[in-house]
Design an enzyme around this catalytic site. Structure first.
Site, short mmCIF file in Angstrom:
data_model
loop_
_atom_site.label_atom_id
_atom_site.label_comp_id
_atom_site.label_asym_id
_atom_site.label_seq_id
_atom_site.Cartn_x
_atom_site.Cartn_y
_atom_site.Cartn_z
N GLY A 142 0.73 -1.08 -0.07
CA GLY A 142 0.17 0.00 -0.01
C GLY A 142 0.87 1.04 -0.14
O GLY A 142 1.93 1.33 0.05
N ASP A 180 -1.01 10.77 12.88
CA ASP A 180 -1.66 10.12 11.77
C ASP A 180 -2.52 9.05 12.20
O ASP A 180 -2.61 8.03 11.61
CB ASP A 180 -1.01 10.00 10.57
CG ASP A 180 -1.74 9.75 9.34
OD1 ASP A 180 -2.91 10.26 9.37
OD2 ASP A 180 -1.30 9.37 8.33
#
Ligand SMILES: *[C@@H]1O[C@H](CO)[C@@H](O)[C@H](O)[C@H]1NC(C)=O
Ligand SMILES: *[C@@H]1O[C@H](CO)[C@@H](O)[C@H](O)[C@H]1NC(C)=O
Ligand SMILES: *[C@@H]1O[C@H](CO)[C@@H](O)[C@H](O)[C@H]1NC(C)=O
Ligand SMILES: *[C@@H]1O[C@H](CO)[C@@H](O)[C@H](O)[C@H]1NC(C)=O
Length: 391
Positions: free
Chosen positions: A66, A185
């Site tokens: 990813g 994050d």
């Protein structure tokens, strides 16, 4: 004639030798530029470039896992068959490849918590250092929330457990060092589940490699839309309370099954976060849930969690609880919820404990014991007995 051929061969050999020496010099230069001379004395493992090329089959597309905010991630297999995730960062600020960076990597390499994806090491022979993490097999929490086929979130118990594990991990990061390690994050994509469906927070630590984008105040903001602390958006000051806010958003997602950017189901043009908060205020939490609590006890737990989530989402960071308070509150609720099971399952637990002696002991030596909280000891212990029941 022979002399000519001999000369040509000699030139070829010399060229090849020069090429090899240059390649080696380049690797050595990157290694030094990336702080290798100091980092090699840290406890962190240093990987060679060749080792990682081999592990990822030269970053073959089939190994691609990813693309994160910090770069692309590839699956790899080391020579000893350990599965790893290799992260190639996109942009790195060379000016930060200094003592501050090395200090931070030093801290990051101390991180050792059951619910944090472990950084195994670094490769410094490349232009941009590569980060090597343990591989976590069972996909992201995001996947399990939004893929209707996933069964794992069918029970409230699992949702509460995953929420608690994530909170413990974030509290651990916040309390490990001063100034705290801020994740920056927190989102459902960055919470991974292992083969026991234990939650593991990923992608922290990569942030220490990222350059602040200097091209303007707006572009300096890092993070993911929908999860971003509104106060951070306004001031550009990322704090531990920014993680608390983002964690609150993840819990809204976990309770409602909605993405944080979606609008509410009642047809009004209201964001799911606002809709969630007003549901808590109106004591109507049941209208936003995407599951039905099994009984009154469960409903009470859900309401308690929802109240906590609302506090995490307070516009002012100062008014939000610390991650420690959040983790303790969730752990308390989880314990209540587990009590019945604990009485039932005593025998089974003892059996599992008995087996643990044959288990390879989990590496505790690299944790700074002073900074470890008691629950860390407990949760680490759980790994040894191979159980996912914690706290
Ligand atoms: C998660 O792990 C379980 C147990 O190892 C396995 O059966 C299942 O297929 C995995 N699910 C996914 C989505 O990888
Ligand atoms: C910085 O921001 C600009 C504009 O948003 C973007 O085009 C550029 O790729 C960014 N650079 C880095 C190093 O992130
Ligand atoms: C950023 O937030 C921290 C923690 O709340 C605070 O101590 C610091 O003064 C703030 N910095 C700025 C520039 O506002
Ligand atoms: C934020 O927290 C304070 C103190 O608990 C509370 O008075 C205020 O109403 C909260 N604000 C929101 C928007 O929830």
């Amino acid at each position: 004639m022979h002399a000519v051929i001999g000369g040509v061969i000699l030139v070829i050999i010399i060229t090849i030798l020069i090429f090899i020496v240059c390649q080696r010099r380049k690797k050595e230069k990157y290694f030094r530029d990336n702080g290798g001379m100091i980092l090699k004395h840290q406890r962190i493992r240093i990987f060679s470039e060749t080792e990682l090329v081999k592990a990822t089959n030269n970053y073959d597309n089939s190994q691609f896992l990813g693309e994160g905010g910090f770069g692309s991630v590839y699956k790899g297999v080391l020579a000893d068959n350990t599965l790893v995730a290799v992260k190639k960062a996109k942009d790195v600020d060379k000016a930060r490849m200094n003592q501050e960076f090395q200090h931070e990597i030093g801290i990051v390499s101390q991180v050792n918590h059951k619910n944090v994806v472990k950084l195994l090491g670094l490769c410094l022979e490349t232009k941009v250092p590569l980060l090597v993490y343990e591989f976590v097999s069972n996909g992201t929490l995001h996947h399990h929330i939004h893929d209707k086929r996933s069964q794992i979130l069918g029970s409230w118990k699992n949702r509460l457990r995953i929420a608690t594990e994530t909170a413990l991990a974030l509290d651990y990061l916040h309390s490990l060092a001063d100034p705290p390690i801020i994740h920056g994050d927190v989102k459902s994509m960055n919470i991974l589940l292992d083969d026991h469906y234990t939650a593991k927070v990923s992608d922290f630590g990569a942030s220490v490699l990222i350059s602040p984008n200097q091209t303007g105040i707006g572009s300096k903001i890092q993070g993911t839309f929908g999860y971003l602390d509104p106060e951070y958006l306004m001031t550009g000051n990322l704090t531990a309370k920014s993680d608390v806010y983002s964690f609150g958003v993840v819990l809204v997602e976990l309770l409602t099954g909605e993405k944080p950017t979606s609008s509410s189901r009642d047809g009004e043009k209201r964001n799911i976060i606002q809709y969630f908060i007003s549901s808590v205020e109106d004591n109507q939490i049941v209208q936003v849930l995407n599951f039905e609590p099994a009984d009154d006890d469960e409903m009470e737990e859900v309401e308690a969690v929802a109240g906590l989530v609302k506090r995490c989402l307070n516009g002012s960071g100062l008014k939000r609880p610390t991650m420690k308070v959040v983790a303790e509150e969730l752990a308390r609720l989880k314990k209540l919820s587990d009590n019945f099971w604990a009485q039932q399952g005593n025998e089974e637990t003892e059996c599992l404990l008995g087996e643990s002696s044959s288990h390879t002991s989990y590496e505790i030596s690299s944790i700074n014991m002073d900074q470890m909280d008691t629950y860390t000891v407990h949760t680490t212990f759980d790994i040894e007995r191979g159980s996912t029941v914690s706290i």
